[in-house]
Design a protein around this motif. Structure first.
Motif, mmCIF file in Angstrom:
data_model
loop_
_atom_site.group_PDB
_atom_site.id
_atom_site.type_symbol
_atom_site.label_atom_id
_atom_site.label_comp_id
_atom_site.label_asym_id
_atom_site.label_seq_id
_atom_site.Cartn_x
_atom_site.Cartn_y
_atom_site.Cartn_z
ATOM 1 N N SER A 576 32.317 18.310 -52.790
ATOM 2 C CA SER A 576 33.002 19.459 -52.188
ATOM 3 C C SER A 576 32.053 20.493 -51.601
ATOM 4 O O SER A 576 32.435 21.629 -51.384
ATOM 5 N N SER A 580 27.669 13.913 -48.908
ATOM 6 C CA SER A 580 28.535 12.779 -49.213
ATOM 7 C C SER A 580 27.700 11.522 -49.331
ATOM 8 O O SER A 580 26.729 11.333 -48.606
ATOM 9 N N ASN A 634 40.612 7.090 -56.704
ATOM 10 C CA ASN A 634 41.629 8.099 -56.439
ATOM 11 C C ASN A 634 42.835 7.477 -55.746
ATOM 12 O O ASN A 634 42.837 6.297 -55.395
ATOM 13 N N GLU A 636 44.023 7.850 -52.841
ATOM 14 C CA GLU A 636 43.780 7.454 -51.460
ATOM 15 C C GLU A 636 43.323 6.003 -51.392
ATOM 16 O O GLU A 636 43.694 5.252 -50.497
ATOM 17 N N ASP A 670 44.359 12.672 -56.160
ATOM 18 C CA ASP A 670 43.495 13.038 -55.033
ATOM 19 C C ASP A 670 42.894 14.415 -55.258
ATOM 20 O O ASP A 670 43.551 15.315 -55.745
ATOM 21 N N GLN A 672 39.888 17.318 -53.415
ATOM 22 C CA GLN A 672 39.226 17.666 -52.167
ATOM 23 C C GLN A 672 37.749 17.343 -52.294
ATOM 24 O O GLN A 672 36.988 18.093 -52.880
ATOM 25 N N PHE A 673 37.352 16.221 -51.731
ATOM 26 C CA PHE A 673 35.969 15.802 -51.896
ATOM 27 C C PHE A 673 35.028 16.451 -50.888
ATOM 28 O O PHE A 673 33.929 16.876 -51.205
ATOM 29 N N LYS A 674 35.484 16.498 -49.655
ATOM 30 C CA LYS A 674 34.607 17.121 -48.665
ATOM 31 C C LYS A 674 34.986 18.586 -48.497
ATOM 32 O O LYS A 674 35.930 19.066 -49.091
ATOM 33 N N ASN A 680 41.045 13.527 -46.815
ATOM 34 C CA ASN A 680 40.567 12.747 -47.942
ATOM 35 C C ASN A 680 40.192 11.323 -47.580
ATOM 36 O O ASN A 680 40.776 10.731 -46.701
ATOM 37 N N ARG A 681 39.252 10.779 -48.285
ATOM 38 C CA ARG A 681 38.892 9.378 -48.141
ATOM 39 C C ARG A 681 39.076 8.694 -49.478
ATOM 40 O O ARG A 681 39.137 9.360 -50.502
ATOM 41 N N PHE A 683 37.992 7.210 -52.865
ATOM 42 C CA PHE A 683 36.865 7.659 -53.662
ATOM 43 C C PHE A 683 36.707 6.788 -54.899
ATOM 44 O O PHE A 683 37.682 6.306 -55.461
#
Lengths: 870, 112
Positions: A576, A580, A634, A636, A670, A672-674, A680-681, A683
């Motif tokens: 976050s 990445s 996740n 996603e 899910d 918020q990774f970025k 989202n992608r 993960f």
């Protein structure tokens, strides 16, 4: 009805033609024009006329500059200078208002000039810079947006080396950093692996050693002057050996001067690339020259002749096509970027440390131009308004014999003199705002805005130009005044579309100020939103500590002993915040692979950060040496491969590229990774087989400082060499959005500027308006008008202007933010009426105050005294 | 004598001026040239030739009365000076001498 040739062409003729011939020549041309108009039509006639005017610009027709007239002109200029000074001192209040407005805006102009001059110097020290190009790569996967990167695959370097057009090729690898030891000294250093021709292509001054051979052999290293000093003091570094970078032994073959601030390549050392290459090969890793291996390497080429660039471009196009046939959904496209286009340049990923986004520069430039224009309009407005006062002077001058051009010159000169004074003030202001601007360090702007003496040249030119722009319109108005009317009855003068033009200028100023305010408000809200966004897991009071090579398990154990440390976990990266790590995964279909992001974590990570489990269970503690085949994914990821709902997905298998098959043992919601501009992608969480780089601590204590002290002591017991590096997760997140703070700061600053300028203008206009209508006000008062109705009437025009500006400003900012800016964010605020209205509200308030106190003073005055003194 | 030679176009212009008498100014010279030679010459060409002739001393000029049709701008009238007349006569004489020495047979039967 006589038709006339185009007036502007006539004017040009009158301007250049000698007086003796002008009359009959112009007569001849007019006669021919009429004839042509009769015989061939108006269009042909006009065309011929214009062409003739141009053709008659010849040696024998143009005016002669007599030395006398030059002398006269100079004397005249000097008298204008004196008059300008006198006028300025006579109307101190207006002069002050104009001066401040101009000075404020010009200080931003100066800032921009200095900034641009500095940025222009980037990478200028390389002699061969016109022939140096960097190879950049554009990565595109499936339907994702194309990602241009500054890094490319070494295969490109290999292929380019074979071309005729290419003289030399430099191949580099980044992330060459680690501890270096010499005798008893250990210091951390950062640099590059670089191939043999590096010192030949780039002009870094070599202090010791032979640049031709310094990077030729394996296990050789080039140090910068500072690094050499740190390790060897004043002794020569040549020939000495260092331990470092995977415990290899390196021999120093050269010492170079530190890379200057204006170089996009910054390093403490350069290790020979061939060392890296051989080490890889020894490990059995042949992937170095893969076309897809583009993330860690830089390639620069030196062409024989810059004109051959197109040939190389074509070659790269062909190579791209050939190589990309191997990959299905993905493409890597190499292309050339000139060295001079790197800084400032487009925003690429994987850039070397220093970069200046060219869009940012354009925006700053546009904004400063706007601010300067705003101040110019102030001057124009005020000057035109005051023209009536100068009418008599103009009348007298014309009667004495001044031509219209001379009157024009006089007033333009006055504006320029003004502007030059403002420039001096502006220079002072510049030094004041400079530290503020530099402190917007989130820019990572590698400049220090030194003011060199020769900058005075462009700055003075800028001042003169500003004066000219500001003064041109009022001068036009003033020079048109007819002498007789001016002397006889001043009140009969019509000002050239006075009211409308001035209102337009005023609306322009207000709109700018309001738009800036709205922009600041919206940006600030989006920033707070981003920083406070619920990521789907906990980051509060989480402290991330870099392990820096130490045994993470030992560190974790020691830290957990300290009271106040609630929980401890380990991971390899911090999500976050913009970083990445990615890889590719497949499910059942061997042709269907997806990119995913991952984090390697220990068994405590997910619980420490409070990730929401939807199914399955957490990792268990992994005994030393064993490998886990479990992954936690996740939602996603489930969607991507149609794995069903979380409970169904447990037990299914995924194949990870280069790593084999793994089983899903848990599913988290899910998160918020970025950063919030991305969605989202898929993960994956996995346990690491090697050591973890980061220790996460969940802290709870009333005395944070003491706790930090304890942590630091504990660290020192384990590691005496490296400094304690720890950062709160929340702070790190704020840093990730640092770019937005800089935008906010700048826009906020410009808002202040434009507000001051508009208010100054408003003040000036109000004062002027009330002064010129003093008689009217007093008469109205005597006739019975109330003070409030008088005030309202006087301010009516301004109120109208403010409201119109408010609407326009709201419209512009809404469009800009809604359509352009915020649409880039996956998560964003909604723009509300209050945001859009903030500009209007604030300006109205300030305007009311400034106009208010002056109006009250005027409206309250005793009408009798005014009329008596009129 | 320097400047006593005149070019073909200059000669034509001088002749036109002489033939126009009182009314010789730039526009009328252009018209006369067109009428006699059929050549449409631009005002600019004629103007610069007149300037050159003036510098050589072959013509002199004076400004006339202002007229309504040119917005009150006066016309510049030209007349051939003594030197100009001399130059014209010299050219005429040279041409005639050359013509006289050509046998008439050469031009027999040619119609223009």
């Amino acid at each position: 009805m006589m038709t006339n040739p185009p007036r502007w062409a006539d004017r040009i003729l009158e301007w250049y033609c000698r007086d003796e011939i002008l009359e009959d020549l112009q007569g001849d041309l007019h006669e021919i024009f009429r004839k042509n108009a009769r015989e061939k039509g108006l269009f042909r006639a006009r065309l011929t006329y214009i062409v003739d005017v141009i053709k008659f610009f010849r040696f024998y027709t143009i005016k002669q500059f007599k030395p006398d007239s030059i002398m006269q002109a100079l004397i005249l200029l000097f008298s204008y200078w004196k008059t300008s000074l006198r006028n300025i001192t006579r109307t101190k209040l207006f002069s002050l208002i104009n001066l401040s407005g101009l000075a404020i805006s010009m200080s931003t102009g100066i800032l921009m000039i200095v900034l641009l001059a500095e940025i222009h110097q980037f990478d200028m020290m390389h002699e061969k810079r016109d022939r140096i190009f960097r190879v950049i790569n554009t990565f595109k996967n499936g339907n994702d947006a194309a990602e241009p990167c500054a890094s490319t695959s070494p295969l490109v370097a290999q292929k380019l080396a074979g071309l005729d057009a290419v003289d030399k090729v430099v191949l580099m690898r980044r992330n060459a950093s680690g501890d270096f030891q010499f005798e008893d000294k250990t210091i951390p250093l950062g640099g590059f692996w670089a191939s043999t021709d590096f010192l030949d292509v780039f002009s870094f001054e070599v202090l010791e050693g032979d640049p031709q051979t310094a990077l030729r052999d394996p296990n050789t290293i080039v140090l910068t002057e500072t690094t050499s000093q740190k390790l060897f003091g004043n002794e020569s570094a040549l020939g000495k050996s260092l331990h470092g970078l995977n415990d290899n032994l390196y021999t120093v073959t050269a010492v170079v001067k530190d890379p200057p601030l204006y170089s996009h390549l910054q390093f403490d050392f350069l290790a020979s690339f061939i060392t890296f290459e051989e080490a890889r090969r020894a490990q059995g890793d042949e992937s170095l020259y893969d076309w897809s291996n583009m993330w860690m390497y830089y390639t620069y080429i030196l062409l024989n002749d810059a004109a051959q660039k197109t040939r190389v471009d074509q070659f790269l196009e062909k190579t791209n096509q050939e190589q990309n046939t191997r990959y299905e959904n993905t493409s890597y496209s190499a292309s050339l970027q000139a060295l001079t286009d790197i800084v400032p340049g487009p925003n690429l990923s994987n850039q070397t440390r220093t970069r200046v986004n060219i869009n940012m520069i354009w925006i700053l430039l546009a904004l400063s131009v706007i601010v300067v224009l705003s101040a110019c309009f102030n001057y124009t407005n005020l000057s035109i308004a005051r023209s009536l006062g100068r009418a008599r002077e103009v009348g007298i001058r014309k009667v004495i014999g001044a031509s219209r051009g001379q009157v024009l010159t006089q007033f333009v000169m006055e504006a320029i003199v003004f502007s030059l004074f403002a420039m001096i003030l502006a220079l002072g202001l510049f030094f004041l705002i400079r530290p503020y601007f530099l402190s917007i360090g989130e820019f990572d702007l590698p400049v220090n805005l030194d003011f060199k003496i020769w900058y005075l040249v462009p700055v003075t030119a800028f001042a003169v130009m500003t004066g000219f722009m500001a003064g041109f319109l009022p001068s036009l108005v003033l020079s048109k005044i007819k002498a007789i009317i001016a002397l006889k009855d001043v009140t009969r003068i019509r000002l050239f579309s006075g009211i409308n033009l001035r209102m337009v200028l005023m609306v322009f100023q207000f709109t700018i100020a309001m738009a800036m305010i709205i922009a600041t408000v919206i940006s600030y809200r989006q920033y707070r939103f981003a920083v406070n966004f619920d990521l789907g897991y906990d980051t509060e009071n989480v402290l991330n500590i870099k392990a820096q090579g130490n045994d993470s398990r030992k560190l974790a154990l020691e830290f957990s002993r300290i009271p106040g440390v609630q929980a401890v976990s380990r991971s390899i990266m911090i999500p976050s915040t913009g970083d990445s790590w990615g890889n590719y995964a497949k499910h059942v279909d061997p042709a269907d692979s997806t990119i995913y992001n991952y984090n390697l974590v220990d068994e405590n990570y997910l619980t420490l950060h409070n990730f929401t489990f939807l199914a399955g269970s957490n990792f268990k503690e992994l005994p030393d040496g064993s490998v886990s085949r479990e992954i936690i994914v996740n939602e996603e990821m489930l969607r991507r491969f149609d794995l069903g709902d979380p409970i169904e997905a447990i037990g299914k298998q995924l194949t990870l590229l280069d790593e084999g098959a793994y089983q899903i043992t848990g599913v988290v919601a899910d998160f918020q990774f970025k950063t919030i501009d991305s969605g989202n992608r898929p993960f994956v969480f996995k346990q690491s087989t090697e050591d973890y780089a980061i220790i996460n601590l969940k802290l709870r204590s009333r005395d944070m400082q003491q706790l930090m002290g304890q942590l630091q002591d504990t660290w020192k017991q384990i590691d005496q060499v490296h400094p304690f590096e720890a950062e709160f997760f929340d702070d790190r997140i704020e840093e990730a959005y640092a770019e937005y703070t800089s935008i906010i700061k700048i826009v906020g600053f410009l808002s202040l500027l434009s507000i001051s300028i508009s208010i100054l203008g408003l003040l000036g206009m109000t004062i002027y308006l009330t002064q010129s209508r003093l008689r009217e006000i007093s008469i109205r008062k005597i006739l019975g008008a109330s003070e409030s109705s008088l005030a309202l009437q006087l301010s009516r025009t301004f109120l109208g202007a403010i409201i119109v500006s408010g609407v326009i400003a709201a419209g512009i900012t809404y469009y800009f933010f809604e359509v352009r800016f915020l649409s880039n964010f996956a998560h964003r605020i909604n723009i509300g009426i209050l945001d859009l209205g903030s500009g209007l509200i604030i300006i109205s308030l300030i305007a009311l105050c400034t106009m208010g106190w002056h109006l009250i003073k005027v409206v309250r005055a005793n009408p009798a005294t005014i009329l008596r003194s009129e | 004598m320097k400047g006593s030679n005149i070019g073909e176009f200059e000669e034509l212009v001088l002749l036109c001026i002489a033939s126009l008498g009182e009314e010789a100014y730039s526009v009328s010279i252009c018209d006369e040239l067109l009428r006699v030679t059929g050549r449409k010459s631009k005002l600019g060409v004629v103007h610069s030739v007149l300037n050159r002739l003036n510098e050589k001393g072959m013509v002199k000029s004076h400004l006339g009365e202002p007229t309504q049709e040119r917005g009150g701008r006066r016309k510049r009238f030209f007349e051939v000076t003594h030197a100009g007349k001399v130059a014209l006569l010299k050219v005429k004489e040279q041409r005639e001498r050359l013509w006289q020495s050509i046998p008439p047979l050469i031009f027999e039967g040619i119609k223009i």
